[in-house]
Design an enzyme around this catalytic site. Sequence first.
Site, mmCIF file in Angstrom:
data_model
loop_
_atom_site.group_PDB
_atom_site.id
_atom_site.type_symbol
_atom_site.label_atom_id
_atom_site.label_comp_id
_atom_site.label_asym_id
_atom_site.label_seq_id
_atom_site.Cartn_x
_atom_site.Cartn_y
_atom_site.Cartn_z
ATOM 1 N N PHE A 217 69.831 36.177 55.214
ATOM 2 C CA PHE A 217 69.692 37.535 54.698
ATOM 3 C C PHE A 217 69.184 38.423 55.831
ATOM 4 C CE2 PHE A 217 67.681 41.028 52.408
ATOM 5 C CZ PHE A 217 68.708 41.377 51.546
ATOM 6 N N ASP B 115 61.849 30.906 53.078
ATOM 7 C CA ASP B 115 62.119 32.106 52.284
ATOM 8 C C ASP B 115 62.591 31.639 50.909
ATOM 9 O OD1 ASP B 115 63.304 34.288 50.990
ATOM 10 O OD2 ASP B 115 63.992 35.192 52.856
ATOM 11 N N TYR C 228 61.121 40.306 42.217
ATOM 12 C CA TYR C 228 61.968 41.189 41.405
ATOM 13 C C TYR C 228 63.305 40.572 41.032
ATOM 14 C CZ TYR C 228 63.662 42.295 46.130
ATOM 15 O OH TYR C 228 64.130 42.211 47.416
ATOM 16 N N LYS C 229 63.591 39.375 41.506
ATOM 17 C CA LYS C 229 64.847 38.720 41.142
ATOM 18 C C LYS C 229 64.623 37.878 39.892
ATOM 19 C CE LYS C 229 66.220 38.582 46.034
ATOM 20 N NZ LYS C 229 67.136 39.724 46.041
ATOM 21 N N ARG D 289 79.303 37.550 43.690
ATOM 22 C CA ARG D 289 78.166 36.721 43.285
ATOM 23 C C ARG D 289 77.854 36.910 41.805
ATOM 24 N NH1 ARG D 289 72.738 37.342 46.446
ATOM 25 N NH2 ARG D 289 72.810 39.268 45.252
#
Length: 434
Positions: free
Chosen positions: A126, A198, A223-224, A393
Site C-alpha cells: 500500500f 501492517d 476504520y475498515k 475488490r
Amino acid sequence: MTPTTRADCVELDRTDPLAAFREEFLLPEGVIYLDGNSLGALPRATPGRVADMIEREWGRDLIASWNTAGWWDKPRTLGAKIAPLVGADPDEVIVGDGTSTNLFKALVAALRMSDRNVVLGESGNFPTDLYVTEGAAGLTGAVQRRVDPDGPELAAALASGDVAVLLLSHVDYRSGTLRDLPAITRMAHEHGALVVWDLCHSVGAVPIELSASEADFAVGCTYKYLNAGPGAPAFLYAARRHHAVADQPLTGWHGHADPFDFTPDYEPAPGVSRFLSGSQPLVADAALEASLDVWAKADMAQVRVKSLAMTDLFLRITTGEDLGRRPPSRAVGRRPVVGDGRAGLESVTPLDHAHRGSQVALLQPEEGAGYPIVRALIERGVIGDFRAPDVMRFGFTPLYLRYVDVYDAATALVQVLESGEWRQERFAQRAQVT
C-alpha cells in the site's frame, strides 16, 4: 453445508452463530455492502456514544472529563480493547494518531535498535507504507529495498545479513493474500532482523497472534473491519520486551514519563505509552469505543469460518473455481491469478484458505474493464471498489453480511458482465475517489 442455491444461503443465515450481530449495525436499505475492507459500516451504538461524549462529557463536564470520563487514559484503555483482536497483552497496544504516523514511529524505533541500515519492504505494498519508509530511510540514513514477499526473493534478501527491519502487510491490500505471520517473523529473527507488521487489512478479518509469534512491532487502522468511522485513530503494538529500549522519534508530551511536571527535557513514559505524542482525537475515540464494544462480543474463530465460507461462495459463483484446496495456478505480474471463470472473470485472491484474507479480488482481462464494472455494479446496489490498475475488490465482513447477500452480489456481478451494461460510457467516468 456447501451452499449451491439461494435457498441454501437462506438456511445458512438462519443457523449462523453470528447472525445477531447484523442488528448491531445501521445498514442502508437496498444495499449490499462489500467495501467494509475500505470503510466499515456504522455501528448502531455509535451516534449515541458520540453524542454523549460531545453533549455530556465535553458540553457539560468540560475539562473535568480528562479525569472523570477517562479522556487521558483513552489511548491505553482502547488499546487494551484492541489487544485481544491482535493476540497481544493489554499493555502492548496503544491507540492514537494515524497509521502513517504510527508506522513512522515503529520503523524509526526499530532502526534505532539495530546496527544495520536496510529496511526491507514489499514491492506493490500500500503506497503509504512505501512513502513512509522512504521518508524514514531518508531521515535516518537507512537504505530501502523492495521484494516480492510471496516468492523466494524474501528469504534471499533476509539471508544477505544487512536487513535491520522487515516491513510487510499481513494481508495484501490488492489481492487479499494472507501472509504467514509466525513463519515470516521467525525467519526474519533467524537472520537478525526486526519485523514491523501492517495489520490494516487483517485486524477484525482474520485471527492474529502477535505475542505468540514473537512479533516486534505492528500498526493498523480501525476504520475498515473494525468499523470506527472515516479518519478513525490507528493503533500501534510494541512487544513488551522492547519497551525499555524503544526510542521513537515523535517525542511529544503525551509520551512523557511525567507530563504534568512540565519539565523542559523529555523522558519517555514506561511501557507502550512512550509511543504517544500529542493530544488524541477524543470524539473519534468515542466512535471507536462503540465499535470495540461490539467486537468484545464476537468470536474471531467464528468470524474466520464465516469469512472463508462467504469468499468460497462468491468465488464459486463468479469464477466457477474449485475452492479451498489448491494454490493459484499461474501468475500475472506479481499477482497470482487463477482460472478463466464465468464471463471472463479471473481471481487474484488465492483459493487456498491458508493464504486468503477476507476479500476477493477479481480481474476482467479486457483492458480498462475493472472500473466501469464496479460502477455498474454499484448502480445495482452492490458496493465494491476498484484498485488501480485493474483490480475489482470485494470485502467480506462477517458481522453484518449474510450469505444471501453474497449470493445476490455475485449473481449481480455475473449479470453485469453477461449483459454488457458496464460498457455504457457513463460508467467509465472516474470519480475523485476510486
